[in-house]
Design an enzyme around this catalytic site. Sequence first.
Site, PDB file in Angstrom:
ATOM      1  N   HIS A  62      45.378  27.798  39.471  1.00  0.00           N
ATOM      2  CA  HIS A  62      44.201  27.848  38.296  1.00  0.00           C
ATOM      3  C   HIS A  62      44.580  28.230  36.917  1.00  0.00           C
ATOM      4  O   HIS A  62      45.400  29.286  36.913  1.00  0.00           O
ATOM      5  CB  HIS A  62      42.974  28.549  38.860  1.00  0.00           C
ATOM      6  N   TYR A 132      40.188  41.007  38.778  1.00  0.00           N
ATOM      7  CA  TYR A 132      40.716  40.228  37.626  1.00  0.00           C
ATOM      8  C   TYR A 132      40.143  40.747  36.465  1.00  0.00           C
ATOM      9  O   TYR A 132      38.873  40.949  36.453  1.00  0.00           O
ATOM     10  CB  TYR A 132      40.433  38.865  37.660  1.00  0.00           C
TER      11      TYR A 132
END
Length: 189
Positions: A62, A132
Site C-alpha cells: 500500500h 504505524y
Amino acid sequence: MKFLQTNIPGVFLIDIEPITDERGMFARLWCKEEFKQAGLSTDLSQFSISYNNLRGTLRGMHYQLPPHAETKIIRCTQGAVYDVVLDLRNSSPTYKKWYGCELSSENHRMLYVPEGLAHGFITLVDHTEMLYQISTSYAVQSAQGVRWNDPSFSISWPFLPMVISARDTSYPDFNAEQNSQNTSFTRNS
C-alpha cells in the site's frame, strides 16, 4: 537510536539503544531532534495499529499518492513480521527494487519509510500487532497499491500468504509506462 541506511535511498532500519537494569529495559522510540539530525521527516499526523490473528496474514503493498503521500515509521509491538518496502519513485536509482527485514517485539526494530514507497508485511506468528506513525491522515481518494506477488518486482516472501484481503489480490499487473502517472513521486528521499 541508531539509523541504519538500507539498500533503498531514504529507507532506514532503526535500532533502539536500550538502557537495562534489574527492572528491565528503557529506550527511546521517537525523538524529534534525533530524527531531524538524521535528515528524516519529523511530521507526524496519525498513529495507527493493525492486529493480525494468524501467521501468514499478508497486508500490502500500500501507498498514498501526492498530495497525501505518506512517510511512515513502522514497528512490531507483538509477534513478528517480515516487512517489505518497494520503491515506486520514478527518479530513484532503486526504482522497482524492494527491501525486506524482520520486525518483531523481541528485536524492537523500526523501519522508516519515506514518501513514494509501497509497504506491506506478512505475519510470522499468530497474534501479531503493528504500530504505524504516519505523516499525513488517510485519504481514501489517494490510497493505492500494487500486488504483493507482481512479477515486475519479484519480491521474495518467506512463504505464501494464508490470509489476504480481496483488495490486495486484485491489483492489476504493474506496467511502468501505464502506471508512471499513478506513481509519480518526484522526491528522492
